[in-house]
Motif scaffolding. Structure first.
Motif, mmCIF file in Angstrom:
data_model
loop_
_atom_site.group_PDB
_atom_site.id
_atom_site.type_symbol
_atom_site.label_atom_id
_atom_site.label_comp_id
_atom_site.label_asym_id
_atom_site.label_seq_id
_atom_site.Cartn_x
_atom_site.Cartn_y
_atom_site.Cartn_z
ATOM 1 N N GLU A 24 0.616 -1.262 -0.037
ATOM 2 C CA GLU A 24 0.031 0.135 0.020
ATOM 3 C C GLU A 24 0.720 1.458 0.083
ATOM 4 O OE1 GLU A 24 0.413 -1.501 4.081
ATOM 5 O OE2 GLU A 24 -0.484 -2.362 2.217
ATOM 6 N N ALA A 25 1.895 1.276 0.818
ATOM 7 C CA ALA A 25 2.503 2.574 0.700
ATOM 8 C C ALA A 25 3.361 2.960 -0.649
ATOM 9 C CB ALA A 25 3.767 2.290 1.676
ATOM 10 N N ALA A 26 3.928 1.755 -1.257
ATOM 11 C CA ALA A 26 4.378 1.870 -2.834
ATOM 12 C C ALA A 26 3.277 2.284 -3.631
ATOM 13 C CB ALA A 26 5.078 0.805 -3.138
ATOM 14 N N VAL A 27 2.084 1.848 -3.666
ATOM 15 C CA VAL A 27 1.047 2.115 -4.584
ATOM 16 C C VAL A 27 0.729 3.758 -4.154
ATOM 17 C CG1 VAL A 27 -1.438 1.724 -4.996
ATOM 18 C CG2 VAL A 27 0.163 -0.087 -4.678
ATOM 19 N N ALA A 28 0.611 4.035 -3.046
ATOM 20 C CA ALA A 28 0.184 5.617 -2.728
ATOM 21 C C ALA A 28 1.245 6.546 -2.993
ATOM 22 C CB ALA A 28 0.007 5.608 -1.425
ATOM 23 N N ALA A 29 2.404 5.992 -3.151
ATOM 24 C CA ALA A 29 3.587 7.004 -3.529
ATOM 25 C C ALA A 29 3.549 7.076 -5.201
ATOM 26 C CB ALA A 29 4.820 6.043 -3.035
ATOM 27 N N VAL A 30 3.287 5.830 -5.862
ATOM 28 C CA VAL A 30 3.153 5.971 -7.233
ATOM 29 C C VAL A 30 2.073 6.925 -7.449
ATOM 30 C CG1 VAL A 30 2.848 4.584 -9.416
ATOM 31 C CG2 VAL A 30 4.494 3.598 -7.744
ATOM 32 N N GLN A 31 1.167 6.624 -7.078
ATOM 33 C CA GLN A 31 -0.147 7.334 -7.440
ATOM 34 C C GLN A 31 0.096 8.829 -7.039
ATOM 35 O OE1 GLN A 31 -4.000 6.904 -4.976
ATOM 36 N NE2 GLN A 31 -5.147 7.227 -6.941
ATOM 37 N N LEU A 32 0.672 9.344 -6.101
ATOM 38 C CA LEU A 32 0.712 10.620 -5.815
ATOM 39 C C LEU A 32 1.847 11.392 -7.016
ATOM 40 C CD1 LEU A 32 0.387 11.048 -2.203
ATOM 41 C CD2 LEU A 32 -1.166 11.685 -3.824
ATOM 42 N N ALA A 33 2.973 10.567 -7.241
ATOM 43 C CA ALA A 33 4.041 10.772 -8.070
ATOM 44 C C ALA A 33 3.436 11.038 -9.539
ATOM 45 C CB ALA A 33 5.191 9.990 -8.214
ATOM 46 N N ALA A 34 2.391 10.068 -9.794
ATOM 47 C CA ALA A 34 1.885 10.372 -11.119
ATOM 48 C C ALA A 34 0.577 11.446 -11.101
ATOM 49 C CB ALA A 34 0.973 8.909 -11.604
ATOM 50 N N TRP A 35 0.147 11.648 -10.143
ATOM 51 C CA TRP A 35 -0.689 12.771 -10.029
ATOM 52 C C TRP A 35 0.010 14.157 -10.381
ATOM 53 C CZ3 TRP A 35 -4.495 11.727 -5.537
ATOM 54 C CH2 TRP A 35 -5.420 10.862 -5.989
ATOM 55 N N ARG A 36 0.887 13.964 -9.824
ATOM 56 C CA ARG A 36 1.872 15.279 -9.795
ATOM 57 C C ARG A 36 2.496 15.460 -11.141
ATOM 58 N NH1 ARG A 36 2.898 17.747 -5.345
ATOM 59 N NH2 ARG A 36 2.585 17.036 -3.279
ATOM 60 N N ALA A 37 2.953 14.512 -11.869
ATOM 61 C CA ALA A 37 3.100 14.659 -13.368
ATOM 62 C C ALA A 37 2.103 14.823 -14.215
ATOM 63 C CB ALA A 37 4.020 13.235 -13.601
ATOM 64 N N THR A 38 0.946 14.207 -13.993
ATOM 65 C CA THR A 38 -0.092 14.399 -15.014
ATOM 66 C C THR A 38 -0.935 15.724 -14.500
ATOM 67 O OG1 THR A 38 0.160 12.202 -15.152
ATOM 68 C CG2 THR A 38 -1.931 13.075 -16.158
ATOM 69 N N LEU A 39 -1.460 15.817 -13.506
ATOM 70 C CA LEU A 39 -2.462 16.545 -13.048
ATOM 71 C C LEU A 39 -1.927 17.936 -12.474
ATOM 72 C CD1 LEU A 39 -4.877 14.084 -11.493
ATOM 73 C CD2 LEU A 39 -4.961 15.154 -13.680
#
Length: 189
Positions: A24-39
């Motif tokens: 879960e921690a790695a999934v959350a980290a990937v999600q937030l990094a992807a949101w920063r890059a895309t959104l």
């Protein structure tokens, strides 16, 4: 590994598997990094700065350990021991009164760490999602919502045979100028 083809070495230890408690921690980290890059430009960095990483991590822990029902699942992309992407999938049914009772699936999220993009992880995740939907859920369709203007995601989904089906939705607060429009993309399996 002396003598190994560099291309083979770069891709020989990649996989997709079901998420397990502890991811879960790695999934959350990937999600937030992807949101920063895309959104980041769309919603603003100040909005993303307010996202509570601990809360997002807890939500992923719950989704992984105790999905809300049959057909809900989280898959993760691995590059060696590193979690580099994930997909979250849920069952979807046709609108009431449509007469369509065939099962389908919705990709709720599919994200790859921005530093790991264009290495095939997204394609492996999407292929695994389709395999699970078709083989385990007997789904005949897949759909996902795409933020308007996310041309990279549109190209990715289009290259996989998905297309804009014509439905839209608007997310955001009533008086917030940062409304987000999403388009529904889908395909038959």
């Amino acid at each position: 590994m002396t003598g190994m083809d560099p291309l083979l070495a770069a891709t020989s230890d990649v996989s997709v598997r079901p998420a397990v408690p502890g991811d879960e921690a790695a999934v959350a980290a990937v999600q937030l990094a992807a949101w920063r890059a895309t959104l980041g430009d769309l919603v603003g960095e100040e909005v993303l700065d307010r996202v509570d990483l601990a809360r997002v991590t807890d939500q992923w822990a719950a989704a992984i350990a105790a999905p809300p029902g049959r057909g809900y699942r989280v898959l993760v992309a691995m590059h060696g021991p590193r979690l580099v992407g994930f997909a979250s999938v849920a069952p979807v049914t046709a609108p009431p009164g449509s007469g369509d009772d065939t099962p389908g699936g919705e990709i709720l999220a599919l994200e790859v760490d921005p530093a790991e993009r264009r290495l095939g992880h997204g394609s492996r995740l999407l292929a695994a999602v389709v395999d699970v939907l078709r083989d385990e859920d007997r789904a005949t369709s897949v759909q996902t919502w795409v933020v308007a203007g996310d041309t990279a995601r549109e190209r990715f989904l289009g290259s996989a045979g998905m297309g804009d089906v014509g439905a839209t939705r608007v997310l955001g607060e009533q008086d917030d100028p940062r409304e987000i429009t999403e388009h529904l993309w889908g395909a038959s399996l």
